[in-house]
Design an enzyme around this catalytic site. Structure first.
Site, PDB file in Angstrom:
ATOM      1  N   ASP A 126      17.410  -5.629 -33.532  1.00  0.00           N
ATOM      2  CA  ASP A 126      17.064  -6.427 -32.363  1.00  0.00           C
ATOM      3  C   ASP A 126      16.955  -5.566 -31.102  1.00  0.00           C
ATOM      4  OD1 ASP A 126      16.899  -9.062 -30.869  1.00  0.00           O
ATOM      5  OD2 ASP A 126      18.709  -8.212 -29.952  1.00  0.00           O
ATOM      6  N   GLU A 181      12.655  -4.043 -33.456  1.00  0.00           N
ATOM      7  CA  GLU A 181      12.004  -4.849 -32.411  1.00  0.00           C
ATOM      8  C   GLU A 181      12.060  -4.049 -31.119  1.00  0.00           C
ATOM      9  OE1 GLU A 181      12.387  -8.838 -29.655  1.00  0.00           O
ATOM     10  OE2 GLU A 181      14.156  -7.889 -30.531  1.00  0.00           O
TER      11      GLU A 181
END
Length: 615
Positions: free
Chosen positions: A261, A298
Site C-alpha cells: 500500500d 501501489e
C-alpha cells in the site's frame, strides 16, 4: 530475526520482541486459569527472547516493559482475540492440514485480479463466506482474488488501513484459520491470492509500538501522521519487522502476492531502500520454496525505479499500479475535472496510458504544479496493473458512487473492454462485473470517541468544497457500512446479468487469444482520432492478431481502419443487441481497408480470420 510467538511442535513456544528502549522485559503468560511471569533474555540490537515450556496454543500473553505496571500486547501478535487493546494469543501454525501441495503459484502474466473487502463482499462478512463464491469468480474468468488489509483493527468494521497488528488476522473476519482455509480453497480452484499490506503507517488506535522502540519518526510526515522510521538509528529493527511480516504471509498463509500500500509514503534515504531489501528477501524465499510469489506496489510516483531489476539500479519489485490508466479512462467517460482528474480528460491521455503505461512521464502536471513521472517504455506491460474501479477510486469519493451510478450502460461496457483488452494486468473491484449500484463508502468503528470525532471532522474538511458536503455519510455509522455491502441477487437480473456475461466473454477472449497474452510493447500499435473520439489498437503474437476500435464519442461515426489483405472476423461488439446495445451495422467479416460504422460509446474487436484459438 524471526519475531512474535513462534509455537514449536514439541509444545514449547519461543517469544521474541524488538524493544530497544527497554532495560528489561517480562513475559506475562496466561493459560486457562493460571498466569505466570517469565523474565526475557536480552539479545543483540534490542531483541528480547524467552523459550517457554508448556505454552499451548490459545495461551494469551502480554509484555511488561521495564518496571511499568502496565502490560502491553505484542507488536508482532498473530491474534488479538479481545481486540487491539487486549492480550495477544499464541497460534499453532500447523493447526490446518493444507491440501494445496500441487500449487506452486502463478506467473504475473496470468493474473486477472478481483479486489474484495471481506466485510462487505458477503452478507456474513467473513473469510469463510467467500469460499462458496470462488467457483463463480473462476467461471467469470478471474485468476486471483485480492483481499483488502486483514490486520487487526479497532472494532469490527473498517477498510483495514487502520490496522495496528500487521501479523494478526482480524478476529471478526475469522482469524488465522479462516484465512488459511480460504487460501487453501482458492488454490484448489486454481486461484491465486493477493493480500493488501500496509508498510507506511500504523493505525491510530491500539498502536503501542512507541513503548517498545523507535518505530516512528517525525523527520517525515505521511497523510496519517508520523512516518515509520526506515533509515534512522536502530532502523534495522523496523526494517526486519516488516520484512518478517512479508515472509510470514508468504510462508505461513501461502499468500501468492502482496500489494504494498502507498509505497510513496515509505520514506527511506538509505543506500539500499527498504523496498529493495524486501524484494531481495522475497526473491530468496521464492527460490527456497519453489513457489512463484510477487510484490505489487501501489505508488503515485510514476517512478520506474520501483520495478526495474536491482542490477540496473531498481528496487526489484515485480509490478506496480498505473493510476494514470484509471484517471485517463475515468475522466474520459465521466467528464469529471476535479482534483487529479484535471490532468486528464482528453482522448490522447488514454491513448498514451494504453501505449506507455504512464501519461505523466516527466511531463508537467497542472494538478501537482510540477513535472512528474518517468518513462516506462522499456518495461514489459505485465509489470503494470490497471483498473477502471477500485476501493480507492470509488471509496474516496464523498458518496462512494461506483461507475455504474455515474455513466450509462453503454459506457460501462466500453470501460470493461478498455480494461480487459488492454496490454496490462487488469483488476476488477467487487461487483463491477455486474454493475453493482450499492456505494462503497468509507467506514470505521473506532472505540475512542475523540478519534471518532476527529475522523468525522477530517472527512468533512476533505469534502468541504463539494456542493452537497452536508450529505456526507457518517463513517462511524453502521448504516454507512451496511449500505456498502454487495447485492448478490442483482447479477441475475436484467442488464446486470447481461453485463456479467459481457465481462465473462471478454475474459474468455483474453484467456484464449494469444495476441492478448502478449506483453511486449513492440507487438502492439495504438492510435486515436481526436475529432471522432476513436481509439484504435492492434496487438499480435505470431499468427494471432486482433484489431480493436473504441468510440468514446457521443455519436455514431464511420471509420476505415488501415488493415492488411487478410480478412478480419468480428469477435465482439458491445453495441450488439445481444449485449442490450442499440445494434450495429459493422460487418461480421472486415475486408481490407473497409469502412464501417461504430456506435457511440462502444467497442468492437476483430480477429484475423486465420487465428487458431488455444484450447
Amino acid at each position: 530475526m524471526e519475531i512474535g510467538a513462534n509455537y514449536l511442535a514439541d509444545g514449547r513456544c519461543k517469544f521474541t520482541v524488538w524493544a530497544p528502549r527497554c532495560q528489561k522485559v517480562g513475559l506475562q503468560l496466561s493459560q486457562e486459569s493460571e498466569s505466570r511471569r517469565v523474565e526475557m533474555q536480552q539479545q543483540e540490537r534490542g531483541y528480547w527472547t524467552a523459550t517457554v515450556a508448556s505454552a499451548s496454543p490459545n495461551s494469551t500473553y502480554l509484555y511488561q516493559l521495564d518496571d511499568s505496571s502496565t502490560l502491553r500486547p505484542d507488536p508482532a501478535s498473530q491474534l488479538q482475540p479481545q481486540g487491539v487493546h487486549g492480550p495477544s494469543q499464541v497460534v499453532d501454525r500447523n493447526a490446518l492440514q493444507w491440501t494445496d501441495s500441487s500449487w506452486s503459484g502463478m506467473p504475473l502474466e496470468e493474473f486477472v485480479i478481483y479486489e474484495l473487502h471481506v466485510g462487505t463482499f458477503t452478507p456474513e462478512g467473513t473469510l469463510a463466506a467467500i469460499v462458496p463464491r470462488l467457483q463463480s469468480l473462476k467461471e467469470l474468468g478471474i485468476t486471483a482474488i485480492e483481499l483488502m488489509p486483514l490486520a487487526q483493527f479497532p472494532g469490527d468494521r473498517n477498510w483495514g488501513y487502520d490496522g495496528t497488528y500487521p501479523f494478526s488476522v482480524h478476529t471478526a473476519y475469522g482469524g488465522p484459520n479462516g484465512l488459511k482455509q480460504l487460501v487453501d480453497a482458492c488454490h484448489q480452484q486454481g486461484l491465486a491470492v493477493v493480500l493488501d499490506v500496509v508498510y507506511n503507517h500504523f493505525g491510530p488506535e491500539g498502536n503501542y509500538s512507541s513503548c517498545y522502540g523507535p518505530y516512528l519518526t517525525d523527520r517525515y510526515r505521511t497523510p496519517w501522521g508520523s512516518a515509520l522510521d526506515f533509515d534512522g538509528p536502530n532502523s534495522d529493527g523496523i526494517r526486519n519487522f516488516f520484512i518478517q511480516n512479508a515472509l510470514f504471509w508468504l510462508r505461513e498463509y501461502r499468500i501468492d502476492a502482496l500489494r504494498l500500500d502507498a509505497i510513496h509514503a515509505i520514506y527511506d534515504f538509505s543506500a539500499k531502500h527498504f523496498l529493495a531489501e524486501l524484494a531481495e528477501a522475497v526473491d530468496t524465499f521464492e527460490e527456497q520454496s519453489h513457489r512463484q510469489v510477487h510484490l505489487i506496489a501501489e505508488s503515485d510516483l510514476n517512478d520506474t525505479r520501483i520495478i526495474r531489476p536491482a542490477d540496473i539500479g531498481g528496487y526489484g519489485i515485480d509490478a506496480q499500479w498505473s493510476d494514470d490508466f484509471h484517471h485517463a479512462l475515468h475522466a474520459l467517460l465521466t467528464g469529471e475535472q476535479q482534483g487529479y482528474y484535471q490532468d486528464f480528460g482528453q482522448l490522447c491521455d488514454f491513448e498514451k496510458a494504453w501505449r506507455a503505461s504512464f501519461v505523466y512521464d516527466w511531463k508537467y502536471s497542472h494538478y501537482r504544479q510540477r513535472y512528474h513521472g518517468s518513462d516506462a517504455s522499456d518495461r514489459p506491460t505485465y509489470q503494470f496493473a490497471i483498473c477502471a474501479q477500485n476501493h480507492d477510486q470509488v471509496g474516496n469519493r464523498m458518496l462512494g458512487e461506483r461507475l455504474a451510478r455515474l455513466v450509462s450502460f453503454e459506457a460501462i461496457k466500453l470501460s470493461a473492454a478498455a480494461t480487459l483488452l488492454s496490454p496490462y494486468i487488469p483488476l476488477l473491484f467487487m461487483g463491477e462485473e455486474y454493475g453493482e449500484t450499492a456505494p462503497f463508502r468509507y467506514f470505521v468503528s473506532h472505540t475512542d470517541p475523540e478519534l471518532v470525532e476527529a475522523v468525522r471532522q477530517g472527512r468533512k474538511a476533505e469534502f468541504a468544497h463539494w456542493r452537497n458536503a452536508n450529505e456526507m455519510p457518517d463513517p462511524q455509522s453502521i448504516h454507512t457500512f451496511e449500505q456498502s455491502k454487495l447485492d448478490w441477487d442483482m447479477q441475475f437480473r436484467g442488464k446486470h446479468a447481461v453485463l456479467r456475461q459481457f465481462y465473462r466473454e471478454l475474459l474468455q477472449i483474453r484467456r484464449h487469444n494469444p495476441a492478448l497474452r502478449q506483453f511486449d510493447r513492440a507487438c502492439q500499435e495504438v492510435s486515436s482520432l481526436k475529432t471522432e473520439g476513436i481509439l484504435l489498437f492492434r496487438r499480435w503474437q505470431a499468427n494471432s492478431q486482433i484489431l480493436g476500435v473504441m468510440n468514446f464519442g457521443d455519436r455514431k461515426t464511420t471509420i476505415a481502419p488501415v488493415t492488411a489483405a487478410n480478412q478480419w472476423t468480428k469477435r465482439l461488439d458491445s453495441a450488439d443487441m445481444k449485449w442490450e446495445g442499440p445494434g450495429n451495422a459493422a460487418p461480421s467479416v472486415l475486408q481490407q481497408n473497409e469502412a464501417f460504422e461504430i456506435q457511440a460509446l462502444s467497442a468492437i474487436l476483430y480477429e484475423k480470420s486465420t487465428l487458431t484459438r488455444a484450447s
